[in-house]
Design a protein around this motif. Sequence first.
Motif, PDB file in Angstrom:
ATOM      1  N   GLU A 127       0.715  -1.040   0.047  1.00  0.00           N
ATOM      2  CA  GLU A 127       0.025   0.089  -0.122  1.00  0.00           C
ATOM      3  C   GLU A 127       0.810   1.221  -0.122  1.00  0.00           C
ATOM      4  OE1 GLU A 127      -4.240  -1.350   2.259  1.00  0.00           O
ATOM      5  OE2 GLU A 127      -2.278  -0.777   3.448  1.00  0.00           O
ATOM      6  N   GLU A 128       2.019   1.356   0.719  1.00  0.00           N
ATOM      7  CA  GLU A 128       2.844   2.403   1.054  1.00  0.00           C
ATOM      8  C   GLU A 128       3.395   2.760  -0.528  1.00  0.00           C
ATOM      9  OE1 GLU A 128       6.645   4.110   3.483  1.00  0.00           O
ATOM     10  OE2 GLU A 128       5.689   2.228   3.858  1.00  0.00           O
ATOM     11  N   ILE A 129       3.777   1.642  -1.239  1.00  0.00           N
ATOM     12  CA  ILE A 129       4.342   1.779  -2.369  1.00  0.00           C
ATOM     13  C   ILE A 129       3.429   2.172  -3.478  1.00  0.00           C
ATOM     14  CG2 ILE A 129       5.487   0.612  -4.419  1.00  0.00           C
ATOM     15  CD1 ILE A 129       6.859  -1.207  -2.284  1.00  0.00           C
ATOM     16  N   LEU A 130       2.210   1.607  -3.531  1.00  0.00           N
ATOM     17  CA  LEU A 130       1.221   2.111  -4.486  1.00  0.00           C
ATOM     18  C   LEU A 130       0.753   3.412  -4.306  1.00  0.00           C
ATOM     19  CD1 LEU A 130       1.204  -0.932  -5.323  1.00  0.00           C
ATOM     20  CD2 LEU A 130      -1.176  -0.839  -5.565  1.00  0.00           C
ATOM     21  N   ASP A 131       0.718   3.935  -2.946  1.00  0.00           N
ATOM     22  CA  ASP A 131       0.276   5.222  -2.662  1.00  0.00           C
ATOM     23  C   ASP A 131       1.220   6.248  -3.362  1.00  0.00           C
ATOM     24  OD1 ASP A 131      -1.949   4.574  -1.315  1.00  0.00           O
ATOM     25  OD2 ASP A 131      -0.974   4.734   0.600  1.00  0.00           O
ATOM     26  N   GLY A 132       2.365   5.953  -3.816  1.00  0.00           N
ATOM     27  CA  GLY A 132       3.177   6.864  -4.239  1.00  0.00           C
ATOM     28  C   GLY A 132       3.205   6.754  -5.924  1.00  0.00           C
ATOM     29  N   PHE A 133       2.262   6.256  -6.178  1.00  0.00           N
ATOM     30  CA  PHE A 133       2.121   6.288  -7.878  1.00  0.00           C
ATOM     31  C   PHE A 133       0.963   7.275  -8.348  1.00  0.00           C
ATOM     32  CE2 PHE A 133       3.220   1.158  -8.157  1.00  0.00           C
ATOM     33  CZ  PHE A 133       4.350   1.651  -7.811  1.00  0.00           C
ATOM     34  N   VAL A 134       1.303   7.732  -9.490  1.00  0.00           N
ATOM     35  CA  VAL A 134       0.029   8.677  -9.959  1.00  0.00           C
ATOM     36  C   VAL A 134      -1.021   7.981 -10.501  1.00  0.00           C
ATOM     37  CG1 VAL A 134      -0.344  10.561 -11.759  1.00  0.00           C
ATOM     38  CG2 VAL A 134       2.078  10.350 -10.635  1.00  0.00           C
ATOM     39  N   PRO A 135      -1.965   8.052  -9.969  1.00  0.00           N
ATOM     40  CA  PRO A 135      -3.252   7.262 -10.509  1.00  0.00           C
ATOM     41  C   PRO A 135      -3.704   7.311 -11.898  1.00  0.00           C
ATOM     42  CG  PRO A 135      -4.138   8.706  -8.617  1.00  0.00           C
ATOM     43  CD  PRO A 135      -2.486   9.127  -9.110  1.00  0.00           C
ATOM     44  N   GLY A 136      -3.616   6.261 -12.530  1.00  0.00           N
ATOM     45  CA  GLY A 136      -3.847   5.870 -13.753  1.00  0.00           C
ATOM     46  C   GLY A 136      -2.519   6.078 -15.051  1.00  0.00           C
ATOM     47  N   GLU A 137      -1.491   6.434 -14.104  1.00  0.00           N
ATOM     48  CA  GLU A 137      -0.249   6.458 -14.992  1.00  0.00           C
ATOM     49  C   GLU A 137       0.293   5.050 -15.180  1.00  0.00           C
ATOM     50  OE1 GLU A 137       3.721   8.177 -14.072  1.00  0.00           O
ATOM     51  OE2 GLU A 137       2.455   9.855 -14.686  1.00  0.00           O
ATOM     52  N   PRO A 138       0.754   4.503 -16.486  1.00  0.00           N
ATOM     53  CA  PRO A 138       1.089   3.336 -16.466  1.00  0.00           C
ATOM     54  C   PRO A 138       2.536   3.027 -15.419  1.00  0.00           C
ATOM     55  CG  PRO A 138       0.905   4.166 -18.699  1.00  0.00           C
ATOM     56  CD  PRO A 138       0.326   5.193 -17.684  1.00  0.00           C
ATOM     57  N   VAL A 139       2.502   1.933 -14.977  1.00  0.00           N
ATOM     58  CA  VAL A 139       3.495   1.734 -13.793  1.00  0.00           C
ATOM     59  C   VAL A 139       4.318   0.359 -14.394  1.00  0.00           C
ATOM     60  CG1 VAL A 139       3.946   0.660 -11.587  1.00  0.00           C
ATOM     61  CG2 VAL A 139       2.028   2.313 -11.951  1.00  0.00           C
ATOM     62  N   ASP A 140       5.683   0.792 -14.182  1.00  0.00           N
ATOM     63  CA  ASP A 140       6.788  -0.507 -14.675  1.00  0.00           C
ATOM     64  C   ASP A 140       6.809  -1.269 -13.336  1.00  0.00           C
ATOM     65  OD1 ASP A 140       8.708  -2.187 -15.458  1.00  0.00           O
ATOM     66  OD2 ASP A 140      10.191  -0.754 -16.074  1.00  0.00           O
ATOM     67  N   ILE A 141       6.197  -2.380 -12.950  1.00  0.00           N
ATOM     68  CA  ILE A 141       6.292  -2.986 -11.757  1.00  0.00           C
ATOM     69  C   ILE A 141       7.515  -3.705 -11.537  1.00  0.00           C
ATOM     70  CG2 ILE A 141       3.505  -3.279 -11.861  1.00  0.00           C
ATOM     71  CD1 ILE A 141       4.502  -5.915 -12.705  1.00  0.00           C
ATOM     72  N   ALA A 142       8.366  -3.856 -12.672  1.00  0.00           N
ATOM     73  CA  ALA A 142       9.540  -4.522 -12.533  1.00  0.00           C
ATOM     74  C   ALA A 142      10.419  -3.790 -11.987  1.00  0.00           C
ATOM     75  CB  ALA A 142      10.020  -5.084 -13.982  1.00  0.00           C
ATOM     76  N   THR A 143      10.457  -2.232 -12.124  1.00  0.00           N
ATOM     77  CA  THR A 143      11.389  -1.487 -11.320  1.00  0.00           C
ATOM     78  C   THR A 143      10.823  -0.895 -10.434  1.00  0.00           C
ATOM     79  OG1 THR A 143      10.739   0.153 -13.043  1.00  0.00           O
ATOM     80  CG2 THR A 143      12.670  -1.241 -13.817  1.00  0.00           C
ATOM     81  N   ARG A 144       9.527  -0.852 -10.109  1.00  0.00           N
ATOM     82  CA  ARG A 144       8.992   0.348  -8.931  1.00  0.00           C
ATOM     83  C   ARG A 144       8.061  -0.733  -8.298  1.00  0.00           C
ATOM     84  NH1 ARG A 144       5.781   5.171 -11.717  1.00  0.00           N
ATOM     85  NH2 ARG A 144       6.180   5.920  -9.555  1.00  0.00           N
ATOM     86  N   LEU A 145       8.031  -1.815  -8.367  1.00  0.00           N
ATOM     87  CA  LEU A 145       7.261  -2.511  -7.280  1.00  0.00           C
ATOM     88  C   LEU A 145       7.560  -3.921  -6.722  1.00  0.00           C
ATOM     89  CD1 LEU A 145       4.045  -2.730  -5.897  1.00  0.00           C
ATOM     90  CD2 LEU A 145       3.269  -3.712  -7.821  1.00  0.00           C
ATOM     91  N   VAL A 146       7.746  -4.679  -7.740  1.00  0.00           N
ATOM     92  CA  VAL A 146       7.968  -6.024  -7.316  1.00  0.00           C
ATOM     93  C   VAL A 146       9.292  -6.252  -6.465  1.00  0.00           C
ATOM     94  CG1 VAL A 146       6.371  -7.060  -9.020  1.00  0.00           C
ATOM     95  CG2 VAL A 146       8.960  -6.853  -9.523  1.00  0.00           C
ATOM     96  N   GLY A 147      10.300  -5.698  -6.724  1.00  0.00           N
ATOM     97  CA  GLY A 147      11.437  -5.782  -6.172  1.00  0.00           C
ATOM     98  C   GLY A 147      11.676  -5.144  -4.603  1.00  0.00           C
TER      99      GLY A 147
END
Length: 405
Positions: A127-147
């Motif tokens: 949740e803390e990580i996702l809260d930092g994303f811009v809503p609706g903007e594509p997210v590269d989960i490989a570099t910004r989330l899963v690691g």
Amino acid sequence: MTTPYPRVELGDLPEIDVFSEEFRAAPWEVTSRIHSPNGLARSSRGIEGLTYQSAHTVLGDRRPRIGFDEMYQATGFDESSPVYQAAVTSINNLEGDVHKVLRETLGRYFTRDFVQTLRPVVRSIAEEILDGFVPGEPVDIATRLVGKIPSRLFASLVGAPLGDAEFLEKTSDALLTVFYMDNANHEVVEKAYAGLAAYVEDLIRVRQSSPGDDVVSYLLDVERSGRITRHDVIVNVTALLRASTDTTAGQMGLVIAELAERPDVWERCHSEPGIIPAAVMEAVRWRTGAWSILRVVREDMNILGTPVPAGTDFFGLAVAAHRDPEAYPDPHTFRLDRRRPKPTLNWGMGVHYCLGKPIAQVEMEEVVRLLTERWTGVHLAKPLVTDGEPVNSRPLTALIGHTPR
């Protein structure tokens, strides 16, 4: 190992090129065209187990060894190296009574009851990580989330500051290049291990003076009882990092990418969250991270009718076994209704079956649960880019487009 298979000499096995572009693109299509009476084939690196039965048979046998010494030697480390010694004396490589003691010692952190307590921790991190994303903007989960999720969870488990998670993530990435058995990675692995060993020793000093409810404090208690040594504490905390961070991140990224290409499954996970465990494991089967799992034949043995000499490298091709119709009926269909499916092979089998599988499953389930709650209209905004095949496939780029719910 008794089998009903006909005798097939090693030199008569069919050949396969696991490094070809064709294999990288669709390994199960390549293996399906190979006629092998016992599911084995020869490659430039050893013997390949093409089917679920052939891979499972060897991975579950106690006689072949896991092969860490070969991996590190191929990466340029000899027996005098601290890196080599740490690897071969860790829980991942040891056998017999010492392995049993370490597995029982660490096992308390991988029981079903304990792992369930991690669900809210994983969710809070995500949740803390996702809260930092811009809503609706594509997210590269490989570099910004899963690691970031496994490394922060690992920091929590060993009692380290969450601010150290980025260091732990990068260190795990570097250490796991040893699986490619390439001397070009020698300096990267050596530097990463030196940094991690120093980090763990500092963490031990902190926990000695200020114990907490964490893995390191617990291992220090066990050390004081005489069941394990300080060396055991250091090398196995580093082994836990190596096993729990990069590999989990890679598989998590592949699972999310696979589900993003199946919007009907994604929406079902949102409306019927009870199917999330099945969806995650079917995605693991469909797009597994651990393509091949090494075992080294220690003594002359007969594998499904083929005499194999000691010293032979065997690779269980999980990526092909997971599409074996004998193990998974209708294997090329993504199904959520498989009844008691066979366990996937990417976490290994037998005495060295991965202790961390339950934690990895919880991490993937909770992240999928949270993402499906927050995102709809998911899709791959760009083609998925992976690397590491035919050893460990992991996403380099996985740009997920979505609409906030």
